[in-house]
Enzyme design. Structure first.
Site: not given
Length: 419
Positions: A59, A265, A331-333
């Site tokens: 975030e 992570r 998130n893969l962006i």
């Protein structure tokens, strides 16, 4: 559930909450730093700052373009950035720690007296909450204090929506207290409407607007020189239970010409993951302990914070974690924006629209399990043409979906015309 009963549950749970905080501090001491802020001791302000809440790392990174836009739009005002996790706070410090108008704090627990103390000290002009943070007491107290609130970059999976619906009136009242909601997609907007959202606009996903650090790209290029002529397979943002599956599949299928870069992570799990690698008799090197990658290394453990872009830059193919067990994906962006072919697993419900769009664009592939993902990555290593097409598709895909930050900023300006 009524809010009074919800508050009582928080009071009863506080000993367990504090015990959990202490337990997590065994591996990550930052959990016991700034504890007073978790009970409302925010930085005092007389300037009525902009307040933005970003719970953790994802975030906070997603909020980066919006924060920079807000600082440009309101040059005479400070910005208070709040978090719930130490990793989120560390990320905020890395991104904005040198900016003189950005302050940081933890958001208080859902205790009314702590929340009111936070609002008295911080005196925010308005608040922006990123993505899925819906706290009933926080929203009731901001409404009582006449602090306008926006839920920005909002996403709500079908699974999360069902969970909120089970809370009944409590969830409906909380969501209904947002003055404005900017949703990532149509499905998110509809689910929020079903929870009594008032004004809601589909703005898109601000993660498409995140600026790619040129410093991290250069560092990734340096990492790449360590690999000589080997293929680099990146397992990014992996979660507990996934590393074993990926490591077993890698040990079974990969040849010596492939280097696995494994980036968990959660930093408190770095040592545990190192032990998983060693138990499989795979040759290990760690980012924190090496300035090079010996030729004999089979797995390079990315035990660092803030270098995800660099890891993407060095990779030939990236497998995105959180999607191999029913955890919702990550998130893969950012990986697509860097131009690395992406493989995701079957569980991407937290990022469903982005994952589906990336697959449709030809930037990503979906596999059913870690073993098939490793096999697919090995196939891609032998097909440079397909890798290049996927890389170009990823860059194009992220560029075409940009603009959410400007749309969100326009809504904020509209919400606060007197600011």
């Amino acid at each position: 559930m009524t809010r009074a009963f919800y508050t009582l549950l928080w009071w009863l749970a506080m000993p367990l909450v504090l015990l959990r905080l202490t337990w997590r501090a065994r591996r990550q001491p930052d959990y016991l730093r700034h504890v007073a802020e978790r009970f409302g001791q925010a930085p005092c302000s007389t300037e009525r700052p902009i307040w933005l809440h970003a719970v953790s790392v994802g975030e906070t990174r997603a909020a980066q373009p919006l924060i920079m836009a807000l600082l440009d739009r309101y040059p005479d005002h400070e910005l208070l950035l709040t978090h719930m996790t130490p990793t989120g706070r560390t990320t905020g410090a890395e991104l904005f720690g040198k900016h003189p108008r950005v302050k940081q704090s933890y958001l208080p627990y859902e205790l009314p007296w702590a929340l009111r103390r936070f609002l008295r000290r911080a005196k925010p002009q308005f608040g922006i909450v990123m993505e899925t943070e819906i706290w009933p007491n926080l929203l009731a107290d901001t409404e009582a204090a006449e602090v306008p609130m926006m839920l920005a970059n909002a996403r709500l999976s079908a699974r999360s929506a069902q969970g909120y619906l089970r809370l009944g009136r409590l969830a409906h009242e909380a969501v209904g207290r947002f003055d404005l909601i900017g949703a990532q997609g149509d499905a998110d907007a509809q689910r929020l409407k079903n929870l009594s959202a008032k004004k809601i606009v589909v703005t898109g996903n601000m993660k498409y607007d995140v600026r790619i650090s040129t410093e991290m790209l250069a560092r990734g290029a340096m990492f790449r020189t360590y690999c000589k002529h080997r293929y680099v397979l990146l397992a990014a943002i992996t979660r507990d239970g996934e590393e074993e599956l990926l490591l077993d599949a890698f040990a079974q299928h990969a040849s010596a010409e492939i280097l696995l870069v494994l980036v968990p992570r959660h930093p408190q799990r770095f040592d545990d993951v190192a032990q998983l690698i060693e138990r499989r008799n795979l040759t290990l090197a760690r980012r924190s302990q090496t300035t090079d990658i010996p030729d004999s290394t089979q797995v390079w453990l990315g035990d660092s914070m803030g270098e995800m872009v660099a890891y993407y830059r060095m990779a030939d193919v990236a497998i995105i974690g959180g999607s191999w067990l029913p955890l919702g994906g990550h998130n893969l962006i950012e990986a697509c924006a860097v131009g690395v072919p992406v493989i995701v697993g079957p569980h991407t419900f937290n990022f469903a629209e982005a994952a589906d769009n990336a697959i449709d664009a030809g930037a990503a592939l979906r596999c059913t399990d870690p073993s098939s993902a490793i096999i697919k990555a090995i196939e891609l290593f032998g097909d440079q043409g397909t890798r290049q097409k996927m890389a170009q598709a990823g860059i194009k895909f992220t560029a075409e979906h940009g603009g959410a930050t400007e749309r969100t900023l326009g809504l904020i300006t509209e919400m606060n015309t007197g600011y």
